[in-house]
Structure formats: structure tokens, C-alpha cells
Design a protein around this motif. Structure first.
Motif, short mmCIF file in Angstrom:
data_model
loop_
_atom_site.label_atom_id
_atom_site.label_comp_id
_atom_site.label_asym_id
_atom_site.label_seq_id
_atom_site.Cartn_x
_atom_site.Cartn_y
_atom_site.Cartn_z
N ALA A 47 0.85 -1.19 0.00
CA ALA A 47 0.00 0.00 0.00
C ALA A 47 0.89 1.24 0.00
CB ALA A 47 -0.92 -0.01 1.21
N VAL A 48 1.66 1.39 -1.07
CA VAL A 48 2.56 2.53 -1.21
C VAL A 48 2.85 2.72 -2.70
CG1 VAL A 48 4.68 1.15 -0.97
CG2 VAL A 48 4.71 3.57 -0.38
N THR A 62 17.20 0.16 -4.15
CA THR A 62 16.81 -0.50 -2.91
C THR A 62 16.01 0.47 -2.05
OG1 THR A 62 18.86 -1.80 -2.95
CG2 THR A 62 17.69 -1.71 -0.86
N LEU A 63 14.90 -0.02 -1.50
CA LEU A 63 14.08 0.78 -0.60
C LEU A 63 13.81 -0.02 0.67
CD1 LEU A 63 11.27 2.14 -2.95
CD2 LEU A 63 13.17 3.44 -1.99
N GLU A 64 13.78 0.67 1.80
CA GLU A 64 13.35 0.04 3.04
C GLU A 64 11.90 0.45 3.26
OE1 GLU A 64 14.57 -0.63 7.68
OE2 GLU A 64 16.04 0.14 6.26
N LEU A 65 11.03 -0.53 3.36
CA LEU A 65 9.59 -0.29 3.48
C LEU A 65 9.21 -0.04 4.94
CD1 LEU A 65 8.49 -3.23 1.16
CD2 LEU A 65 8.59 -0.78 0.55
N GLY A 107 12.39 -9.30 3.97
CA GLY A 107 11.85 -8.52 5.08
C GLY A 107 11.31 -7.20 4.58
N ALA A 108 11.83 -6.10 5.13
CA ALA A 108 11.36 -4.76 4.76
C ALA A 108 12.12 -4.17 3.58
CB ALA A 108 11.48 -3.83 5.97
N VAL A 109 13.07 -4.92 3.03
CA VAL A 109 13.91 -4.38 1.95
C VAL A 109 13.40 -4.87 0.59
CG1 VAL A 109 16.23 -4.27 0.97
CG2 VAL A 109 15.92 -4.19 3.46
#
Length: 183
Positions: free
Chosen positions: A100-101, A110-113, A168-170
Motif C-alpha cells: 500500500a505505497v 533498494t528501498l526500506e519499506l 523482510g522490509a527491503v
């Protein structure tokens, strides 16, 4: 074996489209109608090893596909760039995991969510959903023994698909595919 109950459908998001171009609601109506066509769905050759697909004539120049999903297969994380989309499950059950982004269109690898962005839904036979541009998701047939079949439509026709890996969040951009890579 009883049929799964269809999941509730998402309300289609319809950003401004060129005059005469199909909206997300038009794409959703098309995939629902096409998924209900038993003769067409039954005509798709199914392969126990990998996904199969047939290109369909979508509404208003949209790109459309009938896709067969062997047990345990999925798409991996991806988006559809600037295209609106919709899909409906014609047979079996599919799981959609989504974020949801809205991701940046370019300039990152690379993004950290943040926490709380994950969404998941199960779409049983007759279940459907529409989505807007830059929708990041993965679609899976988690059944250990049953093929699933679905109908997908995109407008404008897919200019590219960005594929991601996730730990994970990445979220990491791995590949950009162009139409010539899958047609």
C-alpha cells in the motif's frame, strides 16, 4: 470438493484516461465477464511445470491475458508501470500480496519499506480486483494440488514490468522487462 467463496472485490480506481480509453472499471468488467466464459477457460492448455498463457483481445486496445497457474507457482514481486489493471480468478484460488505505497518511478535500486504497508487477499473463483498505476504486488497459487486460471487486463498495454526481490522490509529492483521479453 467445495468451491472457495469469492473474496470481496476492490473498488476500481479510475484515474483520468484519454477519451475512449478503458477505465479500471471497464477492465474489471471485462475480466469478470471473460473469467465466467467456461468454454474459453477450459480451452487453456495447462502445464504441470509452469504457467501457461494466451493473449486475448481486451477492451479499447487494452492488453489482456488468460493465465494458467500450476500448484505452487507465482509471479514474484512486480509492478505494471503506468498501466491500470484488473484480474479475476476463473478457477481455483489465487493470493495477492500487495504494498500500500506508491514507489518512485525511477532513481532507486533498494528501498526500506515502512511497517504496515503489506496487504494480502485471497481471490477464489469469481473473485476479482482492479488497481491503479504503479501497483506493486505478487500473485500466487498456493494450492499444493490444484491449478488456478485467471484473466488479466491492462491499459495502456504494458510498457514495462519492473521485477523486485524482497527480504523482510527491503525491496530491491532486480530487472526491468519490456514487451519483447514476454510476447
Amino acid at each position: 470438493m467445495s468451491q472457495p467463496t469469492p473474496a470481496p472485490t476492490a473498488k476500481p480506481h479510475s484515474p483520468a484516461a484519454p477519451s475512449g480509453a478503458p477505465t479500471a472499471a471497464d477492465l474489471l468488467a471485462f475480466v469478470r465477464r471473460t473469467a465466467a466464459d467456461r468454454e474459453l477457460v477450459d480451452s487453456l492448455p495447462l502445464d504441470p511445470e509452469g504457467r501457461t498463457w494466451v493473449r486475448l483481445e481486451g477492451p479499447g486496445g487494452s492488453e489482456a491475458w488468460l493465465i494458467g497457474w500450476p500448484p505452487g507457482t507465482g509471479t514474484g514481486w512486480h509492478d505494471h508501470a503506468e498501466s491500470l489493471g484488473a484480474f479475476a480468478t476463473a478457477r481455483g484460488t489465487l493470493t495477492e500480496n500487495a504494498l500500500a505505497v506508491r514507489l518512485p518511478a525511477s532513481g532507486w535500486k533498494t528501498l526500506e519499506l515502512a511497517d504496515g504497508l503489506d496487504r494480502s487477499r485471497r481471490l477464489g473463483e469469481g473473485g476479482s480486483r482492479a488497481f491503479g498505476t504503479h501497483h506493486v504486488h505478487e500473485v500466487l497459487n498456493e494450492s499444493p494440488d490444484t491449478h488456478a486460471v485467471s484473466v488479466h487486463a491492462y491499459y495502456p498495454p504494458l510498457p514495462l514490468i519492473r521485477r523486485f526481490s524482497r527480504t523482510g522490509a527491503v525491496l530491491r529492483l532486480e530487472e526491468v522487462e519490456r514487451p519483447e521479453d514476454w510476447q
